[in-house]
Motif scaffolding. Structure first.
Motif, PDB file in Angstrom:
ATOM      1  N   LEU A  54       0.812  -1.211   0.000  1.00 61.11           N
ATOM      2  CA  LEU A  54       0.000   0.000   0.000  1.00 61.11           C
ATOM      3  C   LEU A  54       0.850   1.268   0.000  1.00 61.11           C
ATOM      4  O   LEU A  54       0.579   2.217  -0.741  1.00 61.11           O
ATOM      5  CB  LEU A  54      -0.929  -0.011   1.219  1.00 61.11           C
ATOM      6  CG  LEU A  54      -1.977   1.095   1.309  1.00 61.11           C
ATOM      7  CD1 LEU A  54      -2.902   1.041   0.114  1.00 61.11           C
ATOM      8  CD2 LEU A  54      -2.753   0.974   2.607  1.00 61.11           C
ATOM      9  N   LEU A  55       1.901   1.285   0.817  1.00 62.56           N
ATOM     10  CA  LEU A  55       2.702   2.500   0.928  1.00 62.56           C
ATOM     11  C   LEU A  55       3.545   2.759  -0.317  1.00 62.56           C
ATOM     12  O   LEU A  55       4.001   3.886  -0.523  1.00 62.56           O
ATOM     13  CB  LEU A  55       3.592   2.430   2.165  1.00 62.56           C
ATOM     14  CG  LEU A  55       2.869   2.344   3.509  1.00 62.56           C
ATOM     15  CD1 LEU A  55       3.850   2.515   4.658  1.00 62.56           C
ATOM     16  CD2 LEU A  55       1.739   3.356   3.617  1.00 62.56           C
ATOM     17  N   GLU A  56       3.729   1.743  -1.152  1.00 66.90           N
ATOM     18  CA  GLU A  56       4.509   1.926  -2.371  1.00 66.90           C
ATOM     19  C   GLU A  56       3.648   2.211  -3.594  1.00 66.90           C
ATOM     20  O   GLU A  56       4.166   2.558  -4.656  1.00 66.90           O
ATOM     21  CB  GLU A  56       5.361   0.671  -2.627  1.00 66.90           C
ATOM     22  CG  GLU A  56       6.493   0.491  -1.627  1.00 66.90           C
ATOM     23  CD  GLU A  56       7.444   1.681  -1.621  1.00 66.90           C
ATOM     24  OE1 GLU A  56       7.830   2.142  -2.716  1.00 66.90           O
ATOM     25  OE2 GLU A  56       7.785   2.155  -0.524  1.00 66.90           O
ATOM     26  N   PRO A  78     -14.023  -0.551  -5.666  1.00 64.63           N
ATOM     27  CA  PRO A  78     -13.773  -1.927  -6.110  1.00 64.63           C
ATOM     28  C   PRO A  78     -12.358  -2.159  -6.630  1.00 64.63           C
ATOM     29  O   PRO A  78     -11.768  -3.211  -6.364  1.00 64.63           O
ATOM     30  CB  PRO A  78     -14.819  -2.127  -7.220  1.00 64.63           C
ATOM     31  CG  PRO A  78     -15.908  -1.163  -6.890  1.00 64.63           C
ATOM     32  CD  PRO A  78     -15.232   0.024  -6.289  1.00 64.63           C
ATOM     33  N   ASP A  79     -11.795  -1.203  -7.369  1.00 64.65           N
ATOM     34  CA  ASP A  79     -10.445  -1.391  -7.918  1.00 64.65           C
ATOM     35  C   ASP A  79      -9.407  -1.490  -6.806  1.00 64.65           C
ATOM     36  O   ASP A  79      -8.507  -2.337  -6.856  1.00 64.65           O
ATOM     37  CB  ASP A  79     -10.094  -0.245  -8.863  1.00 64.65           C
ATOM     38  CG  ASP A  79     -10.923  -0.272 -10.140  1.00 64.65           C
ATOM     39  OD1 ASP A  79     -11.499  -1.344 -10.448  1.00 64.65           O
ATOM     40  OD2 ASP A  79     -11.002   0.767 -10.826  1.00 64.65           O
ATOM     41  N   VAL A  80      -9.510  -0.614  -5.799  1.00 67.94           N
ATOM     42  CA  VAL A  80      -8.565  -0.641  -4.686  1.00 67.94           C
ATOM     43  C   VAL A  80      -8.725  -1.937  -3.892  1.00 67.94           C
ATOM     44  O   VAL A  80      -7.735  -2.558  -3.472  1.00 67.94           O
ATOM     45  CB  VAL A  80      -8.750   0.593  -3.783  1.00 67.94           C
ATOM     46  CG1 VAL A  80      -7.885   0.489  -2.529  1.00 67.94           C
ATOM     47  CG2 VAL A  80      -8.408   1.870  -4.553  1.00 67.94           C
ATOM     48  N   PHE A  84      -5.689  -4.719  -3.304  1.00 66.66           N
ATOM     49  CA  PHE A  84      -5.153  -5.011  -1.964  1.00 66.66           C
ATOM     50  C   PHE A  84      -6.075  -6.009  -1.265  1.00 66.66           C
ATOM     51  O   PHE A  84      -6.955  -5.614  -0.489  1.00 66.66           O
ATOM     52  CB  PHE A  84      -5.024  -3.716  -1.151  1.00 66.66           C
ATOM     53  CG  PHE A  84      -4.200  -2.662  -1.832  1.00 66.66           C
ATOM     54  CD1 PHE A  84      -2.817  -2.758  -1.873  1.00 66.66           C
ATOM     55  CD2 PHE A  84      -4.808  -1.582  -2.465  1.00 66.66           C
ATOM     56  CE1 PHE A  84      -2.054  -1.797  -2.515  1.00 66.66           C
ATOM     57  CE2 PHE A  84      -4.059  -0.619  -3.103  1.00 66.66           C
ATOM     58  CZ  PHE A  84      -2.680  -0.726  -3.137  1.00 66.66           C
ATOM     59  N   PRO A  85      -5.902  -7.296  -1.532  1.00 62.69           N
ATOM     60  CA  PRO A  85      -6.833  -8.301  -0.997  1.00 62.69           C
ATOM     61  C   PRO A  85      -6.860  -8.369   0.520  1.00 62.69           C
ATOM     62  O   PRO A  85      -7.897  -8.690   1.107  1.00 62.69           O
ATOM     63  CB  PRO A  85      -6.326  -9.610  -1.613  1.00 62.69           C
ATOM     64  CG  PRO A  85      -4.913  -9.339  -2.027  1.00 62.69           C
ATOM     65  CD  PRO A  85      -4.864  -7.893  -2.397  1.00 62.69           C
ATOM     66  N   ALA A  89     -10.267  -8.179   2.652  1.00 59.43           N
ATOM     67  CA  ALA A  89     -10.613  -9.236   3.611  1.00 59.43           C
ATOM     68  C   ALA A  89     -10.891  -8.642   4.987  1.00 59.43           C
ATOM     69  O   ALA A  89     -11.795  -9.106   5.701  1.00 59.43           O
ATOM     70  CB  ALA A  89      -9.482 -10.260   3.687  1.00 59.43           C
ATOM     71  N   LEU A  90     -10.130  -7.619   5.369  1.00 58.26           N
ATOM     72  CA  LEU A  90     -10.325  -6.992   6.680  1.00 58.26           C
ATOM     73  C   LEU A  90     -11.708  -6.362   6.785  1.00 58.26           C
ATOM     74  O   LEU A  90     -12.460  -6.643   7.724  1.00 58.26           O
ATOM     75  CB  LEU A  90      -9.252  -5.932   6.914  1.00 58.26           C
ATOM     76  CG  LEU A  90      -9.433  -5.079   8.165  1.00 58.26           C
ATOM     77  CD1 LEU A  90      -9.213  -5.910   9.421  1.00 58.26           C
ATOM     78  CD2 LEU A  90      -8.481  -3.867   8.138  1.00 58.26           C
ATOM     79  N   ILE A  91     -12.061  -5.503   5.822  1.00 65.68           N
ATOM     80  CA  ILE A  91     -13.310  -4.755   5.956  1.00 65.68           C
ATOM     81  C   ILE A  91     -14.537  -5.587   5.604  1.00 65.68           C
ATOM     82  O   ILE A  91     -15.661  -5.153   5.862  1.00 65.68           O
ATOM     83  CB  ILE A  91     -13.277  -3.436   5.152  1.00 65.68           C
ATOM     84  CG1 ILE A  91     -13.040  -3.674   3.672  1.00 65.68           C
ATOM     85  CG2 ILE A  91     -12.209  -2.526   5.715  1.00 65.68           C
ATOM     86  CD1 ILE A  91     -12.903  -2.386   2.861  1.00 65.68           C
TER      87      ILE A  91
END
Length: 303
Positions: A54-56, A78-80, A84-85, A89-91
């Motif tokens: 994410l930070l890169e 949706p794209d983000v 970043f799976p 998965a977290l949210i």
């Protein structure tokens, strides 16, 4: 006063219907403090993988200046989520959704952003978010999953424990503030986000603010009708976080039945909201405060 009491009463009614969604210890922590502090919100290996990518990543961003600080946001659509799976998965996890619903007092889907706050980054007056305030007169939700460590001098989030409760003294404070705000209040108080001086807290039987000086991978979920702010700092700072908020109309007895929480709509609301305000701004009907700045890495300064 009737609106405030009705809104808080209905929020309590909805939370009682949602109480089974979270564990008893988290429920007690929230009911007492107005916030939940959850260290290691993600499994360490999942958090490391998310943070590393994410930070890169250079993501389409918007920024907004308030005082001497700049807030940058990337809508999580949706794209983000596909990119970043671990974030998706977290949210989408049951524990996360239950905690958000209980604190927000609704099953309505929050809006999510990747947020960077550059404190003291530009010339300007003091950041208005440094002053303790309530976002609204009724219970609502904001959540912060900190992606990097938050130091004491890093403008940490602060919250006045217990200030989410509608006590008799708080009701009287709200009544007086509502009568005085148009003649004596600042612009944000006049828009409904009442400011409170730290010296006023003792008279409301409230403690000094809690400063969330926490390591990365810490989640704070709070009812933002309670008093909160960013702490000040003597140096420029950068704070990176996954940010969520949910603010549904407070005068509903039910916890669901929200069309905007239907997945195809819920995941696109932030992008669509910006597009709508852009359209209104071009026609002089509304001011767009969030300017597009193109692709940026999370900690990369504005050009």
């Amino acid at each position: 006063m009737w609106r405030i009491k009705a809104a808080h009463g209905l929020a309590g009614f909805r939370r009682r219907r949602l109480r089974h969604l979270i564990s008893e210890d988290l429920r007690e922590q929230f009911d007492h403090n107005g916030f939940v502090l959850l260290p290691e919100a993600m499994a360490p290996e999942d958090f490391a993988a998310l943070k590393g990518t994410l930070l890169e990543a250079a993501l389409e961003s918007r920024s907004h200046q308030q005082g001497d600080s700049i807030t940058r946001r990337v809508p999580i659509g949706p794209d983000v989520r596909r990119r970043f799976p671990q974030l998706n998965a977290l949210i989408e996890s049951r524990r996360w959704k239950g905690l958000m619903a209980y604190v927000a007092s609704t099953r309505s889907e929050p809006i999510y952003y990747i947020q960077t706050i550059f404190g003291g980054a530009v010339e300007g007056p003091p950041d208005p978010q440094l002053q303790l305030h309530a976002d609204t007169f009724h219970p609502s939700l904001k959540a912060w999953l900190f992606l990097t460590d938050v130091e004491e001098n890093g403008r940490p989030l602060t919250y006045v424990a217990g200030s989410h409760r509608l006590t008799e003294k708080r009701v009287e404070w709200e009544r007086k503030k509502s009568m005085e705000v148009l003649s004596d209040g600042d612009r944000l108080s006049q828009r409904g986000s009442f400011r409170v001086a730290e010296e006023e807290l003792a008279a409301l039987d409230l403690p000094a603010p809690t400063h969330f000086v926490v390591p990365a991978n810490t989640l704070v979920v709070a009812d933002t009708c309670g008093f909160h702010a960013r702490a000040n700092s003597s140096v420029p700072t950068v704070r990176l976080e996954l940010f969520a908020y949910c603010r549904r109309t407070p005068f509903l007895p039910w916890t669901g039945f929200d069309l905007l929480s239907w997945r195809p709509l819920a995941q696109r609301r932030a992008d669509w909201a910006n597009a709508i305000v852009d359209w209104l701004d071009r026609r002089g009907l509304m001011k767009q405060h969030w300017r597009p700045i193109g692709p940026r890495r999370a900690a990369e300064p504005d050009a």
